[in-house]
Design a protein around this motif. Structure first.
Motif, short mmCIF file in Angstrom:
data_model
loop_
_atom_site.label_atom_id
_atom_site.label_comp_id
_atom_site.label_asym_id
_atom_site.label_seq_id
_atom_site.Cartn_x
_atom_site.Cartn_y
_atom_site.Cartn_z
N ALA A 1 0.82 -1.29 -0.13
CA ALA A 1 -0.16 0.01 -0.19
C ALA A 1 0.77 1.47 0.19
N GLY A 2 2.28 1.20 0.61
CA GLY A 2 2.82 2.17 0.38
C GLY A 2 4.10 2.07 1.22
N LYS A 3 4.88 3.28 1.62
CA LYS A 3 6.36 3.16 2.09
C LYS A 3 6.25 2.43 3.41
N GLU A 4 5.39 2.50 4.13
CA GLU A 4 5.10 2.13 5.58
C GLU A 4 4.88 0.43 5.48
N GLU A 5 3.99 0.08 4.91
CA GLU A 5 3.48 -1.36 4.56
C GLU A 5 5.00 -2.07 4.05
N LEU A 6 5.80 -1.46 3.15
CA LEU A 6 6.63 -2.10 2.53
C LEU A 6 7.74 -2.04 3.40
N TYR A 7 8.05 -1.27 4.47
CA TYR A 7 9.07 -1.28 5.37
C TYR A 7 8.81 -2.46 6.37
N CYS A 8 7.75 -2.39 6.64
CA CYS A 8 7.27 -3.57 7.79
C CYS A 8 7.67 -4.88 7.13
N ALA A 9 7.06 -4.96 5.72
CA ALA A 9 7.33 -6.41 5.17
C ALA A 9 8.86 -6.90 4.99
N VAL A 10 9.64 -5.65 4.79
CA VAL A 10 11.24 -5.95 4.68
C VAL A 10 11.47 -6.49 6.00
N PHE A 11 11.02 -5.69 7.15
CA PHE A 11 11.54 -6.19 8.45
C PHE A 11 11.13 -7.50 8.84
N ALA A 12 9.89 -7.96 8.60
CA ALA A 12 9.52 -9.26 8.68
C ALA A 12 10.19 -10.31 8.03
N TRP A 13 10.45 -9.93 6.77
CA TRP A 13 11.35 -10.74 5.97
C TRP A 13 12.95 -10.86 6.39
N SER A 14 13.39 -9.93 6.63
CA SER A 14 14.74 -9.93 7.31
C SER A 14 14.96 -10.51 8.39
N PHE A 15 14.15 -10.47 9.35
CA PHE A 15 14.19 -10.95 10.63
C PHE A 15 13.93 -12.41 10.59
N GLY A 16 13.09 -12.79 9.85
CA GLY A 16 12.62 -14.01 9.41
C GLY A 16 13.93 -15.00 9.14
N ARG A 17 14.60 -14.37 8.15
CA ARG A 17 15.68 -15.03 7.62
C ARG A 17 16.89 -15.38 8.54
N THR A 18 17.22 -14.25 9.49
CA THR A 18 18.21 -14.22 10.40
C THR A 18 18.04 -15.20 11.40
N TRP A 19 16.70 -15.57 11.77
CA TRP A 19 16.48 -16.20 13.16
C TRP A 19 16.12 -17.86 12.37
N ASP A 20 15.65 -17.67 11.52
CA ASP A 20 15.72 -19.34 10.75
C ASP A 20 17.15 -19.76 10.56
N ARG A 21 18.00 -19.00 10.26
CA ARG A 21 19.50 -19.57 10.48
C ARG A 21 19.80 -19.94 11.92
N ILE A 22 19.66 -19.15 12.82
CA ILE A 22 19.97 -19.44 14.23
C ILE A 22 19.30 -20.51 14.56
N GLU A 23 17.84 -20.88 14.42
CA GLU A 23 17.16 -21.84 14.78
C GLU A 23 17.64 -23.23 14.23
N ALA A 24 17.82 -23.15 13.15
CA ALA A 24 18.30 -24.43 12.37
C ALA A 24 19.71 -24.63 12.62
N GLU A 25 20.66 -23.80 13.07
CA GLU A 25 21.89 -24.28 13.39
C GLU A 25 21.91 -24.52 14.73
N PHE A 26 21.18 -24.02 15.67
CA PHE A 26 21.07 -24.41 16.99
C PHE A 26 20.25 -25.84 17.09
N LEU A 27 19.22 -26.27 16.37
CA LEU A 27 19.03 -27.36 16.54
C LEU A 27 19.91 -28.63 16.08
N SER A 28 20.63 -28.26 15.01
CA SER A 28 21.77 -28.93 14.38
C SER A 28 22.89 -29.41 15.62
#
Length: 230
Positions: free
Chosen positions: A56-83
């Motif tokens: 819808a605009g810059k605000e929604e886009l920023y929030c989407a980028v945050f969720a995407w970047s945060f998810g990628r970082t913690w997906d790596r941490i969680e997968a490595e931890f389980l390993s």
């Protein structure tokens, strides 16, 4: 006739990803206030109308980028931890090793993501429309750490209140260590020993897994940076 900005055969998921990547670069380098939608669309190679089909605009886009970047970082941490957990490493070594490895991977693959996540708390406090991200970030960190500790909990029986307190304590310990190590003396053995001892004490009632953190002192500044960013 195809719609403006959407080439024939364009995959919506791929196009959305393309926009997120361009927006990440813009927000990482200019911050929320300095970023413009026009530069993002130019970088993504799309029209303004095409972007508004997804956001819808810059605000929604920023929030989407945050969720995407945060998810990628913690997906790596969680997968490595389980390993590491499967390899019977201590809880302290598993957690810090997972954070450190994720930080190394992100540093080498996507510095824009690191820059962006570091700036999210600042952007969120400066722009009223992003204030909710401050609380959302805390909740997302808590949930990810909760999942990590649930995996390490084993057959231990802890009251729900005690377990949630352990999760919150871990989050605060990690963030406190990250700030101190990142902005202070990252090579201080006293700081590392103190932090490791506090984690050992926190985890001593979690389950029967070793919690000595024998190799935790080998973690370096990037692991602190990863926690602070995410």
């Amino acid at each position: 006739m195809s719609k403006l900005g959407r080439p024939v055969g364009a995959d919506p998921a791929q196009r959305r990803q393309q926009i997120l990547v361009a927006a990440l670069r813009e927000f990482a380098n200019r911050g929320y206030a300095g970023a413009t939608v026009s530069r993002i669309t130019h970088d993504a190679g799309i029209t303004l109308g095409a972007l508004y089909r997804y956001f819808a605009g810059k605000e929604e886009l920023y929030c989407a980028v945050f969720a995407w970047s945060f998810g990628r970082t913690w997906d790596r941490i969680e997968a490595e931890f389980l390993s590491r957990l499967e390899q019977q490493e201590s809880l302290v070594d598993s957690i810090l090793g997972a954070i450190d490895n994720a930080a190394v991977a992100l540093d080498s693959e996507d510095r824009n993501s690191n820059m962006f996540l570091s700036a999210v708390p600042i952007d969120a406090r400066r722009s009223p429309e992003l204030h909710h991200l401050v609380h959302q970030r805390v909740e997302m960190q808590h949930e990810r750490l909760r999942r990590i500790l649930l995996a390490a909990r084993g057959d231990a029986s802890l009251p729900d209140a005690s377990f949630e307190m352990m999760v919150q304590s871990l989050r605060l310990l990690l963030l406190g260590w990250a700030i101190e190590a990142y902005h202070g003396d990252s090579h201080s053995e006293d700081l590392r020993k103190t932090f490791t001892s506090m984690l050992v004490a926190l985890f001593s009632t979690a389950d029967g897994r070793p919690v000595d953190g024998s190799s935790a002192s080998r973690s370096h500044r990037r692991s602190a940076g990863a926690v602070q960013r995410a």
